[in-house]
Write a protein that holds these residues in place. Structure first.
Motif, PDB file in Angstrom:
ATOM      1  N   VAL A 182     -50.558  59.722  -0.485  1.00  0.00           N
ATOM      2  CA  VAL A 182     -50.694  59.385   0.930  1.00  0.00           C
ATOM      3  C   VAL A 182     -49.380  58.863   1.482  1.00  0.00           C
ATOM      4  CG1 VAL A 182     -51.896  57.920   2.591  1.00  0.00           C
ATOM      5  CG2 VAL A 182     -53.155  58.908   0.670  1.00  0.00           C
ATOM      6  N   VAL A 183     -48.729  57.965   0.738  1.00  0.00           N
ATOM      7  CA  VAL A 183     -47.456  57.385   1.202  1.00  0.00           C
ATOM      8  C   VAL A 183     -46.401  58.485   1.335  1.00  0.00           C
ATOM      9  CG1 VAL A 183     -45.572  55.838   0.579  1.00  0.00           C
ATOM     10  CG2 VAL A 183     -47.940  55.102   0.273  1.00  0.00           C
TER      11      VAL A 183
ATOM     12  N   PHE B 123     -57.232  53.622   7.634  1.00  0.00           N
ATOM     13  CA  PHE B 123     -57.160  52.927   6.344  1.00  0.00           C
ATOM     14  C   PHE B 123     -58.431  53.167   5.534  1.00  0.00           C
ATOM     15  CE2 PHE B 123     -54.404  49.594   8.674  1.00  0.00           C
ATOM     16  CZ  PHE B 123     -53.285  50.399   8.527  1.00  0.00           C
TER      17      PHE B 123
ATOM     18  N   THR C 183     -53.926  60.143  -4.696  1.00  0.00           N
ATOM     19  CA  THR C 183     -53.590  58.761  -5.012  1.00  0.00           C
ATOM     20  C   THR C 183     -52.896  58.140  -3.803  1.00  0.00           C
ATOM     21  OG1 THR C 183     -51.419  59.315  -5.919  1.00  0.00           O
ATOM     22  CG2 THR C 183     -53.294  59.363  -7.439  1.00  0.00           C
ATOM     23  N   MET C 184     -52.674  56.833  -3.873  1.00  0.00           N
ATOM     24  CA  MET C 184     -51.958  56.160  -2.799  1.00  0.00           C
ATOM     25  C   MET C 184     -50.536  56.695  -2.680  1.00  0.00           C
ATOM     26  SD  MET C 184     -52.089  54.069  -0.330  1.00  0.00           S
ATOM     27  CE  MET C 184     -53.638  53.204  -0.635  1.00  0.00           C
ATOM     28  N   ASP C 185     -49.929  57.047  -3.810  1.00  0.00           N
ATOM     29  CA  ASP C 185     -48.580  57.620  -3.769  1.00  0.00           C
ATOM     30  C   ASP C 185     -48.566  58.921  -2.975  1.00  0.00           C
ATOM     31  OD1 ASP C 185     -47.563  55.545  -5.243  1.00  0.00           O
ATOM     32  OD2 ASP C 185     -47.646  56.607  -7.164  1.00  0.00           O
TER      33      ASP C 185
ATOM     34  N   ILE D 236     -59.473  57.926  -1.973  1.00  0.00           N
ATOM     35  CA  ILE D 236     -59.074  57.568  -3.338  1.00  0.00           C
ATOM     36  C   ILE D 236     -60.302  57.188  -4.169  1.00  0.00           C
ATOM     37  CG2 ILE D 236     -57.754  55.920  -4.711  1.00  0.00           C
ATOM     38  CD1 ILE D 236     -55.743  55.803  -2.398  1.00  0.00           C
TER      39      ILE D 236
ATOM     40  N   SER E 285     -54.710  64.138   1.198  1.00  0.00           N
ATOM     41  CA  SER E 285     -53.701  63.159   1.602  1.00  0.00           C
ATOM     42  C   SER E 285     -52.941  63.632   2.840  1.00  0.00           C
ATOM     43  CB  SER E 285     -52.728  62.900   0.450  1.00  0.00           C
ATOM     44  OG  SER E 285     -52.080  64.093   0.047  1.00  0.00           O
TER      45      SER E 285
ATOM     46  N   THR F 116     -47.317  60.822   4.326  1.00  0.00           N
ATOM     47  CA  THR F 116     -47.147  60.096   5.581  1.00  0.00           C
ATOM     48  C   THR F 116     -45.670  59.923   5.901  1.00  0.00           C
ATOM     49  OG1 THR F 116     -49.225  58.893   5.209  1.00  0.00           O
ATOM     50  CG2 THR F 116     -47.703  57.971   6.824  1.00  0.00           C
TER      51      THR F 116
ATOM     52  N   VAL G  25     -58.280  56.574   3.917  1.00  0.00           N
ATOM     53  CA  VAL G  25     -57.455  56.580   2.713  1.00  0.00           C
ATOM     54  C   VAL G  25     -58.200  55.923   1.559  1.00  0.00           C
ATOM     55  CG1 VAL G  25     -55.332  55.705   1.684  1.00  0.00           C
ATOM     56  CG2 VAL G  25     -55.308  56.607   4.028  1.00  0.00           C
ATOM     57  N   GLU G  26     -58.806  54.778   1.819  1.00  0.00           N
ATOM     58  CA  GLU G  26     -59.522  54.043   0.774  1.00  0.00           C
ATOM     59  C   GLU G  26     -60.678  54.867   0.216  1.00  0.00           C
ATOM     60  OE1 GLU G  26     -60.587  49.433   0.469  1.00  0.00           O
ATOM     61  OE2 GLU G  26     -61.910  50.484   1.859  1.00  0.00           O
TER      62      GLU G  26
ATOM     63  N   LYS H 276     -57.135  44.599   4.947  1.00  0.00           N
ATOM     64  CA  LYS H 276     -57.115  44.243   3.530  1.00  0.00           C
ATOM     65  C   LYS H 276     -57.821  42.913   3.270  1.00  0.00           C
ATOM     66  CE  LYS H 276     -55.487  46.153   0.649  1.00  0.00           C
ATOM     67  NZ  LYS H 276     -56.085  47.179  -0.246  1.00  0.00           N
TER      68      LYS H 276
END
Length: 286
Positions: free
Chosen positions: A75-76, A243, A71-73, A250, A259, A79, A246-247, A176
């Motif tokens: 990755v964040v 980016f 999920t994005m969480d 997910i 991730s 990172t 990552v996209e 984006k």
């Protein structure tokens, strides 16, 4: 449909005709019609196809459950861990290694080797990535401290940090809003440009080592400024690839461990942009 991202295409990520994520797994005959993920997404939560077969009265083989998709969480978080390790290493390098540039150069060489090893591995290694981040931080911190000690370049590292953050935010907004679109053609041309940039940098280092001076002139004057701008622009475009990674990860249901690969790519790119930004600012202020 396979992903256009070279990282995930190599790993076999794809979508089925209904748009669900999967790993090119063939659909299973006789699967439950109510579950659209059957046979296409190994990470979907549904009925257990390996449980008791009521019709036959036999126990099917039991398999360990698949890891959940990233999920994005994820990755964040990873990172943040990787960049935090870089910052911690940079603090140590700034305080203790500013006067030992030979050791700092060795740390930079180790970081480069570790980055190459991870780049050629099929699976991300958290320990390897964090070790790379630590050595990269030592190198960047020592180099930045040495530059900051030069009176006319005092404050240049902080300006480079701010410039790197500005490039990151600008490219994130451009990505984006689809001002920058990562396509197969974009990736191909960027790889060619990166190869040319790296080769020119390598040739310049050889000229500096054997011919002395500034080699081909890529580190001073107008040519140095132009080369620095090109380096920053290429680094920014590489952020778009990160980016996209990552996209796609997910969207295509990549396992959570991927991730770490996304965090590694972002860290390498940001470190490169910082280096080019620091060199460019040093030339402009000299």
């Amino acid at each position: 449909m396979r992903s256009s991202n070279p990282v995930f295409s190599r790993r076999g990520f794809s979508r089925d005709n209904n748009g669900y994520a999967g790993f090119n797994a063939p659909p299973q005959a006789g699967g439950p019609a109510a579950n659209p993920y059957a046979g296409t997404n190994p990470y979907a939560q549904g009925g257990n196809p390996y449980g008791q077969d009521a019709a036959q009265g036999t126990q099917a083989p039991q398999y360990a459950p698949q890891t959940r998709p990233m999920t994005m969480d994820d990755v964040v978080l990873r990172t943040g861990m990787t960049l935090g390790t870089v910052i911690a290493g940079a603090a140590v390098g700034w305080i203790f290694l500013t006067q030992s540039l030979g050791f700092a150069g060795g740390a930079g060489l180790v970081a480069m080797v570790l980055a190459l090893v991870q780049s050629f591995k099929r699976k991300p290694s958290p320990a390897l990535i964090l070790t790379y981040a630590a050595f990269e931080g030592l190198f960047l911190g020592a180099l930045s401290g040495a530059i900051n000690d030069i009176p006319k370049l005092s404050g240049a590292p902080m300006q480079a940090v701010m410039g790197t953050m500005a490039v990151f935010v600008a490219m994130l907004v451009a990505y984006k809003t689809r001002i920058v679109r990562v396509t197969a053609r974009f990736t191909r041309y960027l790889m060619i440009a990166l190869l040319g940039f790296v080769l020119l940098s390598f040739v310049n280092v050889l000229f500096m080592a054997f011919g002395g001076g500034d080699g081909l002139g890529f580190r001073s004057g107008g040519m140095g400024i132009l080369f620095g701008v090109v380096g920053v622009v290429l680094g920014a475009l590489c952020l778009a690839l990160d980016f996209k990674q990552v996209e796609d990860g997910i969207a295509y249901g990549a396992p959570r461990e991927e991730s770490w690969l996304a965090a590694f790519g972002l860290t390498v790119t940001l470190a490169w942009i910082y280096m080019e930004m620091l060199r460019l600012i040093s030339i402009l202020r000299d």
